[in-house]
Design a protein around this motif. Structure first.
Motif, PDB file in Angstrom:
ATOM      1  N   ASN A  54       0.873   2.619  -7.521  1.00  0.00           N
ATOM      2  CA  ASN A  54       1.024   2.456  -6.071  1.00  0.00           C
ATOM      3  C   ASN A  54       1.446   1.043  -5.694  1.00  0.00           C
ATOM      4  OD1 ASN A  54       0.329   5.135  -5.646  1.00  0.00           O
ATOM      5  ND2 ASN A  54      -1.820   4.677  -5.321  1.00  0.00           N
ATOM      6  N   ARG A  55       0.966   0.063  -6.431  1.00  0.00           N
ATOM      7  CA  ARG A  55       1.349  -1.329  -6.175  1.00  0.00           C
ATOM      8  C   ARG A  55       2.830  -1.555  -6.520  1.00  0.00           C
ATOM      9  NH1 ARG A  55      -1.022  -4.192 -10.415  1.00  0.00           N
ATOM     10  NH2 ARG A  55       0.944  -3.763 -11.433  1.00  0.00           N
TER      11      ARG A  55
ATOM     12  N   PRO B  48       5.468   1.343  -4.056  1.00  0.00           N
ATOM     13  CA  PRO B  48       4.742   1.744  -2.850  1.00  0.00           C
ATOM     14  C   PRO B  48       5.412   2.861  -2.048  1.00  0.00           C
ATOM     15  CG  PRO B  48       5.805  -0.376  -2.534  1.00  0.00           C
ATOM     16  CD  PRO B  48       5.955  -0.029  -3.988  1.00  0.00           C
TER      17      PRO B  48
ATOM     18  N   THR C  95       6.292   8.791  -3.900  1.00  0.00           N
ATOM     19  CA  THR C  95       5.194   9.750  -3.823  1.00  0.00           C
ATOM     20  C   THR C  95       4.787  10.150  -5.237  1.00  0.00           C
ATOM     21  OG1 THR C  95       6.001  10.597  -1.726  1.00  0.00           O
ATOM     22  CG2 THR C  95       4.497  12.016  -2.964  1.00  0.00           C
ATOM     23  N   ARG C  96       3.518  10.007  -5.525  1.00  0.00           N
ATOM     24  CA  ARG C  96       2.979  10.373  -6.836  1.00  0.00           C
ATOM     25  C   ARG C  96       2.384  11.773  -6.719  1.00  0.00           C
ATOM     26  NH1 ARG C  96      -1.791  10.418  -9.149  1.00  0.00           N
ATOM     27  NH2 ARG C  96      -2.767   9.611  -7.281  1.00  0.00           N
TER      28      ARG C  96
END
Length: 48
Positions: free
Chosen positions: A27-28, A31, A34-35
């Motif tokens: 996420n860092r 950003p 979408t995971r």
């Protein structure tokens, strides 16, 4: 793709602190990406 012996083993793996750290890193670094994660249980029976 990962394979686990049972659902409990999968839950321990994906719910652990190491996985949480990897998700935070993702996420860092990405950003706006979408995971997603999909999982399924495959059951095989053998009649004998």
């Amino acid at each position: 793709m990962y394979q686990f012996d049972d659902v409990a083993a999968r839950e321990r793996a994906v719910g652990g602190d190491e996985t949480k750290r990897l998700i935070a890193d993702f996420n860092r670094d990405w950003p706006d990406m979408t995971r997603t994660r999909e999982s399924f249980v495959l059951v095989q029976t053998v009649d004998g």
